[in-house]
Design a protein around this motif. Structure first.
Motif: not given
Length: 84
Positions: A55-84
């Motif tokens: 688990g961790c906290f991630v700051t993305l290139p566009n400044g958004d922050r998200m918490a991840l617990n593990g097991g997520e699949e994250v895609e970055i496009q246009g500097g923003a993230a989407s969690v699958k």
């Protein structure tokens, strides 16, 4: 005997890390804070990294922050993230 059982259980548990894929044409830099430690991870275009096994906290290139617990699949496009 008990030690062997504990090692066996620990080795059979699946790793629960998040994976991040950079679908942008530019390198993206993520700031990751895990267990109080801060690090930067640069993702080249089209690359995938495995991060945050506990688990961790991630700051993305566009400044958004998200918490991840593990097991997520994250895609970055246009500097923003989407969690699958």
């Amino acid at each position: 005997m008990i030690m062997m059982l504990l090692v066996s259980v620990a080795m059979s548990a699946p790793a629960m890390a998040a994976s991040v894929t950079n679908k942008d044409g530019d390198t993206q830099v993520l700031v990751i804070v895990e267990d109080g430690s801060r690090m930067e991870v640069a993702l080249e275009p089209g690359s995938t990294e495995t991060i945050c096994p506990s688990g961790c906290f991630v700051t993305l290139p566009n400044g958004d922050r998200m918490a991840l617990n593990g097991g997520e699949e994250v895609e970055i496009q246009g500097g923003a993230a989407s969690v699958k």
